[in-house]
Design a protein around this motif. Structure first.
Motif, mmCIF file in Angstrom:
data_model
loop_
_atom_site.group_PDB
_atom_site.id
_atom_site.type_symbol
_atom_site.label_atom_id
_atom_site.label_comp_id
_atom_site.label_asym_id
_atom_site.label_seq_id
_atom_site.Cartn_x
_atom_site.Cartn_y
_atom_site.Cartn_z
ATOM 1 N N ASP A 165 -5.823 3.930 -5.509
ATOM 2 C CA ASP A 165 -6.145 2.652 -6.138
ATOM 3 C C ASP A 165 -5.253 2.399 -7.350
ATOM 4 O OD1 ASP A 165 -7.872 0.300 -6.153
ATOM 5 O OD2 ASP A 165 -8.676 1.117 -8.020
ATOM 6 N N HIS A 168 -1.905 1.275 -6.138
ATOM 7 C CA HIS A 168 -2.040 -0.061 -5.565
ATOM 8 C C HIS A 168 -2.074 -1.123 -6.661
ATOM 9 C CE1 HIS A 168 -4.323 -3.426 -3.627
ATOM 10 N NE2 HIS A 168 -3.516 -3.137 -2.633
ATOM 11 N N ARG A 169 -2.817 -0.842 -7.729
ATOM 12 C CA ARG A 169 -2.910 -1.809 -8.833
ATOM 13 C C ARG A 169 -1.561 -1.974 -9.523
ATOM 14 N NH1 ARG A 169 -7.470 1.170 -10.279
ATOM 15 N NH2 ARG A 169 -6.392 1.874 -12.155
ATOM 16 N N PRO A 181 0.174 -7.500 -0.876
ATOM 17 C CA PRO A 181 -1.181 -6.932 -0.854
ATOM 18 C C PRO A 181 -1.914 -7.142 0.462
ATOM 19 C CG PRO A 181 -0.778 -8.038 -2.947
ATOM 20 C CD PRO A 181 0.388 -8.351 -2.061
ATOM 21 N N PHE A 184 -2.281 -4.258 3.048
ATOM 22 C CA PHE A 184 -3.053 -3.067 2.722
ATOM 23 C C PHE A 184 -4.534 -3.295 3.028
ATOM 24 C CE2 PHE A 184 0.783 -2.802 0.303
ATOM 25 C CZ PHE A 184 1.075 -1.449 0.166
ATOM 26 N N THR A 185 -5.189 -2.256 3.511
ATOM 27 C CA THR A 185 -6.618 -2.312 3.811
ATOM 28 C C THR A 185 -7.365 -1.301 2.949
ATOM 29 O OG1 THR A 185 -6.201 -2.943 6.119
ATOM 30 C CG2 THR A 185 -8.373 -2.051 5.595
ATOM 31 N N GLU A 186 -8.401 -1.744 2.264
ATOM 32 C CA GLU A 186 -9.175 -0.847 1.414
ATOM 33 C C GLU A 186 -9.991 0.129 2.246
ATOM 34 O OE1 GLU A 186 -12.555 -1.033 -2.159
ATOM 35 O OE2 GLU A 186 -11.604 -2.875 -1.402
ATOM 36 N N THR A 199 -11.562 5.281 -3.989
ATOM 37 C CA THR A 199 -11.087 4.078 -3.314
ATOM 38 C C THR A 199 -9.587 4.214 -3.098
ATOM 39 O OG1 THR A 199 -12.789 2.662 -4.276
ATOM 40 C CG2 THR A 199 -10.777 1.580 -3.509
ATOM 41 N N TRP A 201 -6.030 2.701 -0.366
ATOM 42 C CA TRP A 201 -5.530 1.582 0.436
ATOM 43 C C TRP A 201 -4.584 2.093 1.513
ATOM 44 C CZ3 TRP A 201 -7.309 -3.346 -0.846
ATOM 45 C CH2 TRP A 201 -8.033 -3.403 -2.039
ATOM 46 N N TYR A 203 -1.686 1.590 4.458
ATOM 47 C CA TYR A 203 -0.540 0.760 4.862
ATOM 48 C C TYR A 203 0.105 1.415 6.075
ATOM 49 C CZ TYR A 203 4.257 -1.012 4.962
ATOM 50 O OH TYR A 203 5.457 -1.533 5.369
ATOM 51 N N THR A 216 -5.127 -6.667 8.930
ATOM 52 C CA THR A 216 -3.810 -6.469 8.342
ATOM 53 C C THR A 216 -2.835 -5.948 9.377
ATOM 54 O OG1 THR A 216 -4.566 -4.293 7.617
ATOM 55 C CG2 THR A 216 -4.628 -6.073 6.002
#
Length: 274
Positions: A165, A168-169, A181, A184-186, A199, A201, A203, A216
């Protein structure tokens, strides 16, 4: 100043420098005859090096690099984090697909990317070891990453990437990464018995199989189809010159699975900030 405050300050210490970590490990390599272990290690290393060159990261300094027997691990300047996601992951995906068209055992990779402070003590035991490195391995081994690779088509998806996470941020939502973004899937990254839950993500450069049911992945599949020309294999990407901003840090780790193995016998270049 009270004795208590002086005691607290005395017990504090500076954070170690932020580094990225990239590691590759061949899962199920023990299923291969011993004579094939060394060639497998060389093949993985060569693919990683070639991917770095094609992605324009050939001059990225590799810190505390070591061969793990069935893989490779090294640290890198965290300012390269966005480029480790893309173009490196995309280039690596292409190289793996090409490798898997040959007679050698097929290689499929799981890659994790994480951030954190890592101590550096060159030439001494424990160099590069810290909690972020352990967490990167947890991301790699979590159920979500394993499930995504298992759900993908064996011939269509040689690589899945899980991004923490924090990365990703900073790199994706911050706008430094070329991958938007929406790709990407959480997911919830958990490792049973390890007390690890975060958490993260996912890809996937080339989704296939069951992954095509993910929104996605469907978008990525459509995007990839529009780029095909005459059915020709994609050329290896040319080295690029990129402009990036120095962000916190990154940890990139990869793990690979082997398919159908039974039937087969520098100084760092500073990023352009202009």
């Amino acid at each position: 100043m009270s004795k208590r405050s002086r005691s607290v300050r005395a017990d504090s210490c500076p954070l170690p420098p932020y580094f990225g970590l990239l590691a590759v490990d061949a899962k199920d390599s023990t299923r291969l005859p011993s004579v094939q272990h060394a060639p497998l290690s060389r093949t993985i290393t060569e693919i990683i090096y070639r991917g770095l060159e094609f992605a324009g990261l050939g001059e990225m300094r590799r810190e505390f690099e070591c061969n793990t027997g069935d893989g490779l691990a090294f640290g890198f300047d965290p300012s390269w984090l966005p480029l480790v996601i893309s173009p490196f992951a995309d280039v690596l995906d292409t190289l793996l697909q090409r490798h898997n068209t040959g007679a050698d055992p097929h290689i499929r990779l799981r890659m994790s990317i994480h951030v954190g402070p890592v101590p550096v003590a060159s030439g001494t035991a424990g160099d590069g070891n810290a909690a972020p490195r352990s967490e990167a391995h947890r991301l790699l081994d979590c159920e979500a990453t394993r499930r995504w690779l298992a759900d993908a088509g064996e011939d269509g998806t040689p690589l899945v990437v899980i991004v923490s996470d924090a990365v990703h941020r900073a790199a994706v939502l911050g706008g430094y990464c070329a991958v938007p973004p929406s790709r990407f899937t959480e997911v919830r990254a958990e490792v049973a018995g390890k007390g690890f839950t975060q958490t993260a993500w996912m890809y996937v450069p080339s989704p296939s199989g069951g992954l095509l049911s993910h929104p996605t992945a469907q978008a990525a599949s459509v995007l990839g189809a529009t780029k095909e020309t005459d059915g020709a294999s994609p050329a290896a990407p040319r080295p690029i010159q990129s402009r990036i901003q120095h962000v916190t840090s990154g940890v990139a780790i990869m793990d690979s699975t082997l398919r159908d193995v039974h039937h087969h016998e520098a100084s760092r270049r500073a990023p352009d900030r202009s």
